[in-house]
Scaffold this active site. Structure first.
Site, PDB file in Angstrom:
ATOM      1  CB  THR A   1      -0.928   0.025   1.242  1.00  0.00           C
ATOM      2  OG1 THR A   1      -1.764   1.175   1.184  1.00  0.00           O
ATOM      3  CG2 THR A   1      -0.145   0.074   2.549  1.00  0.00           C
TER       4      THR A   1
ATOM      5  N   GLY B   1      -1.363   5.621   6.517  1.00  0.00           N
ATOM      6  CA  GLY B   1      -2.314   5.338   7.595  1.00  0.00           C
ATOM      7  C   GLY B   1      -2.556   3.840   7.716  1.00  0.00           C
TER       8      GLY B   1
ATOM      9  CG  ASP C   1      -9.515  -5.517  -2.049  1.00  0.00           C
ATOM     10  OD1 ASP C   1      -9.265  -4.301  -2.007  1.00  0.00           O
ATOM     11  OD2 ASP C   1     -10.436  -5.984  -2.756  1.00  0.00           O
ATOM     12  CB  SER C   2     -10.988  -4.250   3.476  1.00  0.00           C
ATOM     13  OG  SER C   2     -10.473  -2.951   3.285  1.00  0.00           O
TER      14      SER C   2
ATOM     15  N   GLY D   1     -13.853   6.129   5.432  1.00  0.00           N
ATOM     16  CA  GLY D   1     -14.793   5.329   4.633  1.00  0.00           C
ATOM     17  C   GLY D   1     -16.208   5.322   5.214  1.00  0.00           C
TER      18      GLY D   1
ATOM     19  CG  HIS E   1     -12.952  -5.156   8.299  1.00  0.00           C
ATOM     20  ND1 HIS E   1     -13.083  -4.064   9.136  1.00  0.00           N
ATOM     21  CD2 HIS E   1     -12.643  -4.636   7.089  1.00  0.00           C
ATOM     22  CE1 HIS E   1     -12.883  -2.957   8.448  1.00  0.00           C
ATOM     23  NE2 HIS E   1     -12.607  -3.274   7.212  1.00  0.00           N
TER      24      HIS E   1
HETATM   25  P1  IMP Z   1      -9.266  -0.739   0.616  1.00  0.00           P
HETATM   26  O1  IMP Z   1      -9.226  -2.192   0.890  1.00  0.00           O
HETATM   27  O2  IMP Z   1      -8.374   0.036   1.516  1.00  0.00           O
HETATM   28  O3  IMP Z   1      -9.062  -0.434  -0.835  1.00  0.00           O
HETATM   29  O4  IMP Z   1     -10.720  -0.239   1.017  1.00  0.00           O
HETATM   30  C1  IMP Z   1     -11.769  -0.170   0.102  1.00  0.00           C
HETATM   31  C2  IMP Z   1     -12.877   0.673   0.632  1.00  0.00           C
HETATM   32  O5  IMP Z   1     -13.644  -0.079   1.560  1.00  0.00           O
HETATM   33  C3  IMP Z   1     -12.463   1.929   1.391  1.00  0.00           C
HETATM   34  O6  IMP Z   1     -12.243   3.017   0.512  1.00  0.00           O
HETATM   35  C4  IMP Z   1     -13.676   2.157   2.259  1.00  0.00           C
HETATM   36  O7  IMP Z   1     -14.683   2.788   1.529  1.00  0.00           O
HETATM   37  C5  IMP Z   1     -14.120   0.741   2.589  1.00  0.00           C
HETATM   38  N1  IMP Z   1     -13.517   0.294   3.853  1.00  0.00           N
HETATM   39  C6  IMP Z   1     -12.591  -0.689   4.018  1.00  0.00           C
HETATM   40  N2  IMP Z   1     -12.252  -0.823   5.327  1.00  0.00           N
HETATM   41  C7  IMP Z   1     -12.963   0.118   5.984  1.00  0.00           C
HETATM   42  C8  IMP Z   1     -13.024   0.491   7.366  1.00  0.00           C
HETATM   43  O8  IMP Z   1     -12.320  -0.022   8.254  1.00  0.00           O
HETATM   44  N3  IMP Z   1     -13.881   1.481   7.659  1.00  0.00           N
HETATM   45  C9  IMP Z   1     -14.648   2.113   6.724  1.00  0.00           C
HETATM   46  N4  IMP Z   1     -14.624   1.818   5.434  1.00  0.00           N
HETATM   47  C10 IMP Z   1     -13.777   0.809   5.056  1.00  0.00           C
END
Ligand code: IMP
Length: 206
Positions: free
Chosen positions: A7, A11, A70-71, A152, A179
């Site tokens: 990444t 943060g 990925d989340s 998010g 998560h």
């Molecule tokens: P990434 O896995 O960091 O690309 O997350 C993808 C998107 O999922 C983020 O931009 C958020 O919109 C949402 N997301 C993932 N984890 C969280 C969290 O812990 N809190 C709130 N939104 C999340």
């Protein structure tokens, strides 16, 4: 021990470092590396597909052990949306407030508000062999956004067994129930041997 986190988000690296602090693992993110990493399209149709893709490409490019995640958010009444499109649910560019507005609109008048955050972690060896673990945080979507912490969908997400949103609960509660924390706990348990014997420096060993 050093682990590359796939990444550029400082943060996110800090969050991993906090969660891994007890394991004595040092986390390096892509912005701290001099090696050029190719841009990676997160175009897989599942969280696992995207996490594996990021971990493997970065591990092969750096020739080091690499962890990628990925989340996103899955809402039951929306058949799992926004899912892998969580970051750009309301379109480009990625905008948390617009995503939250779109989610509230999509659930207007809907009483079924069950949702979950999901995180898949992929660990790749320097040669590109990957394994995954998954963590989940169950909850539901609030009617109105509340709270100032996190990012998010945190202002709209109320975790199971709580009445406040994740953005009201703040970082220390979030780090114990999220998560990502659940996935990392599983990762440490399952990958303990490899994570605690990682070679500190180049050249990478397997
Ligand atoms: P990434 O896995 O960091 O690309 O997350 C993808 C998107 O999922 C983020 O931009 C958020 O919109 C949402 N997301 C993932 N984890 C969280 C969290 O812990 N809190 C709130 N939104 C999340």
């Amino acid at each position: 021990m050093e682990l590359i986190i796939a990444t550029r988000n400082a943060g996110k690296r800090a969050e991993f470092e906090t969660l891994l602090a007890d394991s004595g693992i040092r986390c390096t993110d892509l912005s701290m590396l001099s090696t050029g990493i190719p841009a990676i399209d997160e175009d897989a149709t599942s969280f696992a597909g995207n996490a594996i893709k990021k971990a493997v490409i970065t591990a092969i490019a750096t020739r080091r052990w690499c962890l990628a995640d990925d989340s996103g958010l899955e809402v039951e009444a929306l058949d799992g949306a926004p899912g892998v499109h969580s970051a750009r649910y309301a379109g480009e560019p990625c905008d948390d407030q617009a995503n939250n507005r779109k989610l509230r609109q999509a659930l207007k008048g809907c009483n079924q508000r069950t949702a979950r955050f999901l995180c898949v972690l992929a660990l790749s060896s320097p040669s590109g062999k990957a394994q995954i673990v998954e963590g989940v945080c169950d909850g539901h979507i609030a009617a109105e956004p509340r709270g100032k912490h996190g990012f998010g969908y945190d202002p709209l997400f109320i975790p199971e067994n709580y009445t406040q949103t994740m953005a009201e609960l703040g970082d220390s509660v979030k780090n114990s129930i999220s998560h990502r924390a659940a996935a990392l706990r599983l990762a440490i348990e399952r990958w303990k041997v490899v994570l605690t014997t990682l070679p500190p420096n180049w050249p990478a060993r397997e």
